[in-house]
Design a protein around this motif. Structure first.
Motif, PDB file in Angstrom:
ATOM      1  N   ILE A 373      -6.836  -2.074   5.855  1.00  0.00           N
ATOM      2  CA  ILE A 373      -7.578  -0.959   5.239  1.00  0.00           C
ATOM      3  C   ILE A 373      -8.877  -1.504   4.666  1.00  0.00           C
ATOM      4  CG2 ILE A 373      -7.464   0.964   3.609  1.00  0.00           C
ATOM      5  CD1 ILE A 373      -4.430   0.306   3.295  1.00  0.00           C
ATOM      6  N   GLU A 374     -10.018  -0.973   5.088  1.00  0.00           N
ATOM      7  CA  GLU A 374     -11.297  -1.355   4.499  1.00  0.00           C
ATOM      8  C   GLU A 374     -11.456  -0.560   3.199  1.00  0.00           C
ATOM      9  OE1 GLU A 374     -14.246  -0.629   7.469  1.00  0.00           O
ATOM     10  OE2 GLU A 374     -13.414  -2.086   8.895  1.00  0.00           O
ATOM     11  N   MET A 375     -10.923  -1.138   2.115  1.00  0.00           N
ATOM     12  CA  MET A 375     -10.800  -0.388   0.865  1.00  0.00           C
ATOM     13  C   MET A 375     -12.152   0.081   0.326  1.00  0.00           C
ATOM     14  SD  MET A 375      -7.577  -0.093   0.414  1.00  0.00           S
ATOM     15  CE  MET A 375      -7.838   0.874  -1.057  1.00  0.00           C
ATOM     16  N   GLU A 376     -13.232  -0.651   0.665  1.00  0.00           N
ATOM     17  CA  GLU A 376     -14.553  -0.243   0.169  1.00  0.00           C
ATOM     18  C   GLU A 376     -14.971   1.112   0.725  1.00  0.00           C
ATOM     19  OE1 GLU A 376     -15.365  -2.971   3.771  1.00  0.00           O
ATOM     20  OE2 GLU A 376     -13.896  -2.787   2.140  1.00  0.00           O
ATOM     21  N   PHE A 381      -9.107   5.279  -3.819  1.00  0.00           N
ATOM     22  CA  PHE A 381      -7.909   4.463  -4.044  1.00  0.00           C
ATOM     23  C   PHE A 381      -8.307   3.059  -4.473  1.00  0.00           C
ATOM     24  CE2 PHE A 381      -7.343   7.124  -0.165  1.00  0.00           C
ATOM     25  CZ  PHE A 381      -6.662   8.175  -0.769  1.00  0.00           C
ATOM     26  N   GLN A 382      -7.540   2.518  -5.387  1.00  0.00           N
ATOM     27  CA  GLN A 382      -7.826   1.163  -5.867  1.00  0.00           C
ATOM     28  C   GLN A 382      -7.240   0.095  -4.950  1.00  0.00           C
ATOM     29  OE1 GLN A 382      -6.638   0.580  -9.913  1.00  0.00           O
ATOM     30  NE2 GLN A 382      -8.231   1.930 -10.738  1.00  0.00           N
ATOM     31  N   ASN A 383      -6.156   0.434  -4.249  1.00  0.00           N
ATOM     32  CA  ASN A 383      -5.464  -0.587  -3.461  1.00  0.00           C
ATOM     33  C   ASN A 383      -4.583   0.067  -2.405  1.00  0.00           C
ATOM     34  OD1 ASN A 383      -3.072   0.271  -4.896  1.00  0.00           O
ATOM     35  ND2 ASN A 383      -3.701  -1.066  -6.580  1.00  0.00           N
ATOM     36  N   ASP A 384      -3.877  -0.770  -1.632  1.00  0.00           N
ATOM     37  CA  ASP A 384      -3.028  -0.267  -0.554  1.00  0.00           C
ATOM     38  C   ASP A 384      -1.843   0.539  -1.069  1.00  0.00           C
ATOM     39  OD1 ASP A 384      -2.341  -2.982  -1.483  1.00  0.00           O
ATOM     40  OD2 ASP A 384      -0.652  -2.835  -0.132  1.00  0.00           O
ATOM     41  N   VAL A 385      -1.383   0.236  -2.278  1.00  0.00           N
ATOM     42  CA  VAL A 385      -0.251   0.990  -2.845  1.00  0.00           C
ATOM     43  C   VAL A 385      -0.671   2.434  -3.102  1.00  0.00           C
ATOM     44  CG1 VAL A 385       1.378   1.166  -4.770  1.00  0.00           C
ATOM     45  CG2 VAL A 385       0.780  -1.091  -3.853  1.00  0.00           C
ATOM     46  N   GLU A 386      -1.844   2.624  -3.719  1.00  0.00           N
ATOM     47  CA  GLU A 386      -2.340   3.991  -3.961  1.00  0.00           C
ATOM     48  C   GLU A 386      -2.634   4.704  -2.646  1.00  0.00           C
ATOM     49  OE1 GLU A 386      -5.554   4.357  -6.667  1.00  0.00           O
ATOM     50  OE2 GLU A 386      -4.489   3.402  -8.342  1.00  0.00           O
ATOM     51  N   PHE A 387      -3.188   3.986  -1.689  1.00  0.00           N
ATOM     52  CA  PHE A 387      -3.508   4.562  -0.381  1.00  0.00           C
ATOM     53  C   PHE A 387      -2.240   5.114   0.276  1.00  0.00           C
ATOM     54  CE2 PHE A 387      -4.047   4.375   4.192  1.00  0.00           C
ATOM     55  CZ  PHE A 387      -5.374   4.741   4.430  1.00  0.00           C
ATOM     56  N   GLU A 406       3.056  -9.614  -0.108  1.00  0.00           N
ATOM     57  CA  GLU A 406       2.080 -10.513  -0.728  1.00  0.00           C
ATOM     58  C   GLU A 406       0.729 -10.466  -0.015  1.00  0.00           C
ATOM     59  OE1 GLU A 406       2.897 -12.244  -3.471  1.00  0.00           O
ATOM     60  OE2 GLU A 406       5.054 -11.899  -3.452  1.00  0.00           O
ATOM     61  N   TYR A 407       0.402  -9.312   0.625  1.00  0.00           N
ATOM     62  CA  TYR A 407      -0.823  -9.238   1.425  1.00  0.00           C
ATOM     63  C   TYR A 407      -1.490  -7.888   1.209  1.00  0.00           C
ATOM     64  CZ  TYR A 407      -3.704 -11.194   5.160  1.00  0.00           C
ATOM     65  OH  TYR A 407      -4.734 -11.766   5.874  1.00  0.00           O
ATOM     66  N   PRO A 408      -2.262  -7.741   0.149  1.00  0.00           N
ATOM     67  CA  PRO A 408      -2.854  -6.437  -0.178  1.00  0.00           C
ATOM     68  C   PRO A 408      -3.871  -5.966   0.852  1.00  0.00           C
ATOM     69  CG  PRO A 408      -3.717  -8.167  -1.605  1.00  0.00           C
ATOM     70  CD  PRO A 408      -2.589  -8.778  -0.833  1.00  0.00           C
ATOM     71  N   ASN A 409      -4.120  -4.652   0.807  1.00  0.00           N
ATOM     72  CA  ASN A 409      -5.121  -3.969   1.633  1.00  0.00           C
ATOM     73  C   ASN A 409      -4.745  -3.899   3.109  1.00  0.00           C
ATOM     74  OD1 ASN A 409      -6.504  -3.675  -0.761  1.00  0.00           O
ATOM     75  ND2 ASN A 409      -7.819  -5.449  -0.393  1.00  0.00           N
ATOM     76  N   PHE A 410      -3.450  -3.954   3.370  1.00  0.00           N
ATOM     77  CA  PHE A 410      -2.876  -3.663   4.676  1.00  0.00           C
ATOM     78  C   PHE A 410      -1.682  -2.735   4.443  1.00  0.00           C
ATOM     79  CE2 PHE A 410      -5.326  -7.156   6.204  1.00  0.00           C
ATOM     80  CZ  PHE A 410      -5.302  -7.140   7.593  1.00  0.00           C
TER      81      PHE A 410
END
Length: 449
Positions: A373-376, A381-387, A406-410
């Motif tokens: 996820i290209e969070m920018e 959303f602040q992170n993959d959990v919120e997404f 252990e691998y955020p933004n995916f």
């Protein structure tokens, strides 16, 4: 405090006063015994499943106007579209009807069943016989036994990131430190070997290699496996090879077990029936002990036997069916499963690779696909959990946030769902992203030009 003690001496009894050093009020002692104080063990308090911790904290309220599509559960049986083969079921029926498998088996499994597994996996480069096999209650117990026999509290193990969360759950509960080595998405999730080697110290007891990978669906090449073995060999680190998805690889890609490539590194290979035979609930796993240079010696083998005695082994009925399950399941069954998984993976990859802001990594096997996820581009959303949480709320599609690995933004998608559900899920994910995607200011400027 004075105590009177009777001492027999000849025909008489003498009373002697002896001063003791204990001065306890009997009334207080009694009150202490009557006060309940039952506390959980330190081991239980240190046991944490990262997936449960994250998912339980999410606000998962599906959109009532859309039926829920769960792409989060790594159980191929959930939707009923991937049944095991009739040969496997018949083997179980015959084992039950024989009435031979209703009692206790040896804790490491029936000798005959161990020999069957050894014969199935043995090859000239890595020969096995019955004594090299420990049957376990699923692959999870195989992993637990392997970690337990190799590591002491205070030791550390090397674990992939992203990686299966159970490694950390087990290790931390035993007082073992977890060090995460990076996998590289731009190289189809190969190991960052330089980073891996930098983590090794004199307390490193074990390297865990998961191939094919959960959550990545990646399959290492023979060349890459040789490089992993070189790191382990240089540093004299044994390997726990989690190969539960072994042979679940797509056409055009080959699964190479680690042990046949090793000339010196001792390997405990963990596997089982759960995924390839689509029966995770039957809880049949195994450890294959590869130790051609006798580095483990008798001590590790004896340790595994002792540890296996804690629960007296896996289900005896499944053990009785193993010979037929392994030897009689038709190749078409495996091919059908793999064909389905590849097709769903291609659908998912094709659909999501054209969604702005998402970067799926095409898998080569197992049952999963990881999506970056290209969070920018998603400032809501602040992170993959919120997404992924909002994806449930708005579209009733649940994907597991990769923070759990252990691998955020995916996020991870399980590709075992029926094809029509996979297509529908991808459509909904596209709608969700289109609603929340925001181009960066420089992107807008470039478009204007």
């Amino acid at each position: 405090m004075l105590d009177n003690i009777k001492i027999l001496h000849g025909n008489g009894v003498h009373h002697v006063s002896v001063r003791t050093h204990v001065n306890v009020d009997p009334a207080k002692l009694k009150s202490l015994r009557q006060r309940w104080s039952v506390k959980p063990s330190e081991m239980s308090k240190k046991t944490l499943n990262p997936i449960r911790a994250i998912v339980d904290g999410m606000k998962l309220t599906p959109n009532p106007e859309k039926p829920m599509i769960a792409l989060s559960i790594g159980d191929p049986t959930v939707f009923g579209n991937l049944p095991t083969d009739d040969t496997v079921l018949q083997a179980m029926k015959e084992a039950i009807d024989s009435h031979k498998y209703n009692g206790y088996a040896p804790s490491v499994g029936y000798q005959k069943s161990r020999e069957v597994v050894a014969d199935f996996y043995s090859c000239p480069e890595a020969p096995l016989d019955g004594k090299d096999v420990i049957l376990t209650s699923g692959c999870s117990q195989a992993i637990e036994l392997a970690i337990s026999v190799l590591c002491n509290p205070g030791d550390n193990i090397l674990v992939p990131r992203p990686g299966f969360s159970l490694y950390k759950t087990l290790a931390v509960s035993m007082g073992i430190q977890v060090k995460h080595y990076n996998l590289l998405p731009e190289k189809s999730w190969e190991i960052d070997l330089q980073h891996l080697e930098s983590l090794i110290d004199d307390k490193t007891a074990c390297l865990i290699v998961n191939n094919p990978s959960n959550p990545c669906g990646s399959v290492f090449s023979r060349e890459h496996l040789h490089k992993i073995l070189s790191v382990a060999s240089r540093n004299c680190i044994p390997i726990l090879a989690d190969e539960i998805y072994g042979d679940m690889v797509f056409p055009g890609c080959d699964f190479q077990p680690l042990a046949p490539l090793s000339s010196d590194v001792p390997i405990l290979s963990c596997g089982g029936l759960a995924k390839r035979w689509l029966v995770p609930g039957w809880r049949m796993g195994w450890i294959l002990i590869h130790d051609r240079n006798d580095i483990f010696g008798t001590a590790i083998r004896e340790g595994l036997v002792k540890l296996s005695q804690r629960i007296l082994g896996p289900c005896t009925v499944v053990q009785g069916a193993l010979e037929s399950i392994l030897n009689d399941t038709p190749p078409q069954f495996y091919q059908g499963t793999i064909s389905f998984l590849k097709s769903n993976s291609e659908i998912c990859y094709s659909e999501l690779s054209t969604v702005p802001g998402l970067n799926p990594v095409m898998p080569s096997g197992a049952m999963y696909i990881m999506v970056g996820i290209e969070m920018e581009h998603f400032p809501d959303f602040q992170n993959d959990v919120e997404f992924t949480e909002r994806l449930v709320t708005e579209q009733s599609v649940f994907c597991l946030p990769a923070t759990a690995f252990e691998y955020p933004n995916f996020f991870r998608i399980v590709v075992t769902v029926p094809e029509e559900m996979m297509i529908e899920a991808c459509i909904r994910i596209r709608e969700f992203c289109a609603r929340h995607y925001r181009p960066r200011s420089q992107d807008s400027h470039e478009l204007d030009q």
